[in-house]
Write an enzyme that holds these catalytic residues in place. Structure first.
Site, mmCIF file in Angstrom:
data_model
loop_
_atom_site.group_PDB
_atom_site.id
_atom_site.type_symbol
_atom_site.label_atom_id
_atom_site.label_comp_id
_atom_site.label_asym_id
_atom_site.label_seq_id
_atom_site.Cartn_x
_atom_site.Cartn_y
_atom_site.Cartn_z
ATOM 1 C CG HIS A 136 -0.749 1.026 59.527
ATOM 2 N ND1 HIS A 136 -1.657 0.505 57.431
ATOM 3 C CD2 HIS A 136 -0.354 -0.344 60.015
ATOM 4 C CE1 HIS A 136 -1.717 -0.697 58.288
ATOM 5 N NE2 HIS A 136 -1.380 -1.362 59.275
ATOM 6 C CB CYS A 189 -0.818 7.456 59.096
ATOM 7 S SG CYS A 189 -1.315 7.761 57.488
#
Length: 777
Positions: free
Chosen positions: A743, A745
């Protein structure tokens, strides 16, 4: 032109100019008797010099400054060129010997003529000294074997007794003036041998050297310095005894005298310094940095005079350090890295006070390290920029709140942020519209919302917006930027268009990234950041050209190495250029399938390239490619960046440092990443985690970069180091047949509990090597 400071030293005694010569000589003898005791080079613990200095320092200081004051009077009376000794306490009055942080002009080192027009005082005749390197080395060896150091002691005490004796010993030819910047006339080998042997001599030998240096510094100078004086300063700076805190009082006065030299004298010292070997050059820089650090944070405060009595120590040392920084910048490649001038001690002082002093007082009145930004680390500069950004954000948010209340409207928390709402299917156009419409809010904290998706932006959505937008804008099909495979970087497309607003968007994105501490995966060449700081503050006159800087063939090599190599071959071609190449001052570019021609100068199509004008041709061609052909595109990019990052803090940055702020550092330290990693579902002692770090630490640099890119969206490290990544490894409750998932982000790696190291390594390499695209649909 740069100006000399005219203020008299604050401790100079009134009426010094009117004293008679006999009184001056009597005062001089008295002060000589009051000098602090001379310590041994290794007697820091005993602190003899420091204890003496605490009692006698002001006397020594007053004496030196009295001499300076008298010198002004003598210079005014006798010298056709008025000599003004600057006040070192107000070091800003001195000519800036670093890249002028306000960018009004570059240092004059490059513009001064080699033979200066100022009258050169006659060199006094030097004593005849015939000792050679071999003679000295024989004396040292004999002293070591017999224990009789008299010959060595006599050499040191005589050599360092005065500036004349220093020149007599170390000048290559005492009959030659050596008045040019090209050759200092110093026998560097002899200097190095003498200094290398010094610290291994008995204490009385080392004391005699320090005593001689004090004698030299106490001489009453009359008129401008001679080149012999400058040579002596250059040699004394290299004394390794000044690494010891017990010599700092003497070292400080040496630095003060060097800092107070005229700009023309600094010009010579800078050019002579660039001839020093890399190892010894770095030793000199490190010694000055250590001096500044220990004066700021002394391990034993009682070792030094009270700070109120020596406020000029740090400004003087910083000014001399600026000379070495200037020398370093004159050579390509530089002698040492620009990062070797960083003083990490400054990370622990009140940087914002330094910054505000600099903003309020500029380059005059009050000293600030911001006048000499080369000494401030990139981490410290980032702190200044972030706090300056936060203050601007708070100020603008507060104004919005006041305006709302004054109109009797209900305050809304959203007004405190730059709220960007975009559709994934129209990412670029929506982002462009939002930033254009909310131009007044660009300096507020950024919050991103994807239309039709429930989710609060706690930082992850903002980073995802940057990642997706950058990837789309820089895609070759988009046509804004051209990717050069040979150099692995993007450059601006020279295609003409009616609207350059998307280039402004990219500039604003880069500014927002710096403003919001986001690291972008952008590959611009160093030249781009040089142009971005040309000038670092947006000019008030909109007709002023922006983004135009001096470019060279080296800059082109970093973007189009093949073309740059061809131009380099043209410059070195030994045949007849005009007949063999048959070129003119006209170049051709393809735009949307159409070949267009451009003249590099008026009537360029009629001017042949010859052996005589080929340098001009190459320079004009490089300037055309990197400046003129993309001017409108880059100007829009420039204004976009500065619409967000309009801060005086940018004046502190080098182009390389802007790149690091935008893209992060390429230096990877996976051990540091291991120490700062957080875990979710795992403990750092779990077998899977131990397998993971065994594999990662053994990876090649290329695979380590791929892992970082896979997990964070960029293979570069934030300014604060790996710890600023907030990297997390989470346990993935899936089959061990699955590959790892990231992930980006949240800088999070989801790792299944693989059974052995071999399986983990295999799955991890497959995952990080085939990580293009996002699983967002």
């Amino acid at each position: 032109e740069l100006k000399q400071g005219s203020a008299a030293p604050p401790s100079a005694e009134e009426g010094g100019e009117d004293e008679g010569e006999e009184e001056e000589e009597g005062e001089k003898e008295k002060e000589r008797e009051k000098l602090p005791p001379i310590p041994s080079a290794s007697s820091a613990a005993a602190g003899g010099l420091e204890r003496g200095a605490k009692n006698q320092f002001s006397t020594f200081s007053n004496f030196i400054t009295t001499i300076n004051q008298k010198k002004e009077g003598i210079g005014n009376r006798n010298s056709p060129t008025q000599l003004v000794i600057p006040n070192i306490k107000n070091v800003r009055d001195l000519p800036p010997i670093c890249l002028d942080v306000r960018q009004k002009q570059r240092i004059s080192i490059d513009t001064l003529p080699q033979e200066l027009k100022a009258p050169i005082p006659p060199e006094p005749s030097l004593p005849i000294r015939t000792k050679t390197v071999k003679d000295f080395q024989d004396d040292v060896e004999k002293a070591k074997s017999l224990g009789d150091w008299k010959a060595v002691h006599d050499f040191y005490s005589t050599t360092f007794d005065s500036f004349l004796e220093i020149n007599a010993a170390f000048k290559k030819d005492t009959n030659s003036p050596f008045n040019t910047i090209e050759d200092s006339g110093i026998n560097a080998k002899f200097v190095n041998v003498v200094y290398d042997a010094l610290l291994n001599t008995p204490q009385d030998v080392q004391k005699s050297v320090l005593k001689g240096i004090i004698n030299g510094l106490l001489q009453e100078w009359k008129g401008p310095r001679t080149k012999d004086d400058l040579r002596a300063y250059c040699i004394l700076l290299q004394n390794p005894q000044f690494s010891n805190t017990s010599t700092y009082v003497i070292y400080a006065h040496l630095l003060r005298q060097i800092a107070a030299l005229t700009e023309a004298d600094h010009h010579f010292l800078v050019h002579w310094s660039k001839k020093i070997s890399q190892r010894r050059f770095k030793q000199l820089v490190d010694r000055l940095l250590q001096f500044i650090s220990l004066r700021l944070f002394p391990a034993k405060p009682e070792e030094f005079p009270p700070m109120v009595k020596c406020t000029w120590w740090i400004p003087s040392a910083t000014k001399v350090l600026a000379l070495f920084n200037a020398a370093n910048s004159l050579i390509s490649p530089p002698i040492i890295s620009y990062t070797d001038f960083y003083n990490s001690t400054l990370d622990h002082i009140d940087l914002m006070e330094e910054y505000h002093n600099w903003q309020c007082y500029g380059n005059s009145h009050r000293f600030s390290f911001c006048q000499y930004p080369f000494i401030i680390s990139i981490a410290a500069k980032k702190v200044i920029i972030q706090r300056d950004s936060e203050q601007q954000m708070i100020s603008i948010a507060r104004q919005s709140l006041v305006d709302k209340v004054s109109r009797r409207q209900k305050p809304d928390m959203n007004m405190l942020f730059l709220n960007v709402k975009v559709r994934r299917t129209h990412l670029v156009s929506d982002s462009l519209d939002e930033l254009a419409r909310k131009r007044a809010d660009l300096k507020k904290k950024l919050k991103v919302t994807f239309v039709g998706e429930a989710g609060l932006d706690m930082g992850g959505l903002t980073k995802e917006w940057f990642l997706l937008l950058i990837r789309q804008i820089f895609h070759p099909d988009y046509g804004m930027f051209t990717y050069h495979k040979d150099s692995h970087c993007h450059w601006f497309s020279s295609f003409k268009c009616d609207n350059y607003s998307e280039f402004r968007l990219v500039g604003a994105l880069m500014g927002l990234a710096v403003y919001n501490s986001i690291t972008l995966d952008i590959r611009f060449p160093p030249c781009c950041y040089k142009k971005l700081l040309s000038p670092p503050i947006v000019p008030c006159d909109h007709n002023t050209l922006v983004g135009i800087c001096d470019v060279t063939l080296d800059d082109l090599f970093q973007i189009m190495p093949e073309l740059a190599h061809g131009l380099s071959e043209l410059l070195s071609y030994e045949g007849n250029v005009e007949e063999d190449f048959y070129s003119t001052f006209q170049v051709f570019q393809e735009e949307f399938g159409v070949i267009k021609s451009y003249n590099l100068k008026p009537n360029g199509d009629k001017i042949p390239v010859t052996n005589q004008n080929r340098k001009e041709y190459v320079q004009l061609y490089v300037d055309f490619l990197l400046n003129k052909s993309i001017y409108k595109q880059f100007a829009a990019f420039y204004y976009g960046f500065h619409s967000v990052c309009a801060s005086y803090a940018l004046l502190l940055l080098r182009p390389e440092e802007v790149e690091i702020l935008v893209c992060g550092s390429p230096e990877l330290d996976m051990s540091a990443l291991q120490r700062s990693t957080q875990y979710e579902g795992y403990q750092k002692t779990d077998l899977t985690i131990r397998y993971f770090w065994d594999v990662v630490l053994a990876f090649s640099l290329d695979l380590q970069k791929k892992l970082l890119h896979f997990a964070t969206g960029s293979d570069r490290v934030p300014v604060g180091g790996m710890a600023d990544l907030n990297f997390k490894i989470s346990k993935s409750e899936t089959s061990t047949n699955w590959l790892p998932v990231a992930h980006t982000c949240f800088n999070q790696l989801c790792l299944p509990p693989y059974k052995n190291k071999k399986e983990l390594k295999q799955k991890l390499i497959i995952g990080i090597s085939n990580a293009e695209g996002f699983g967002l649909e």
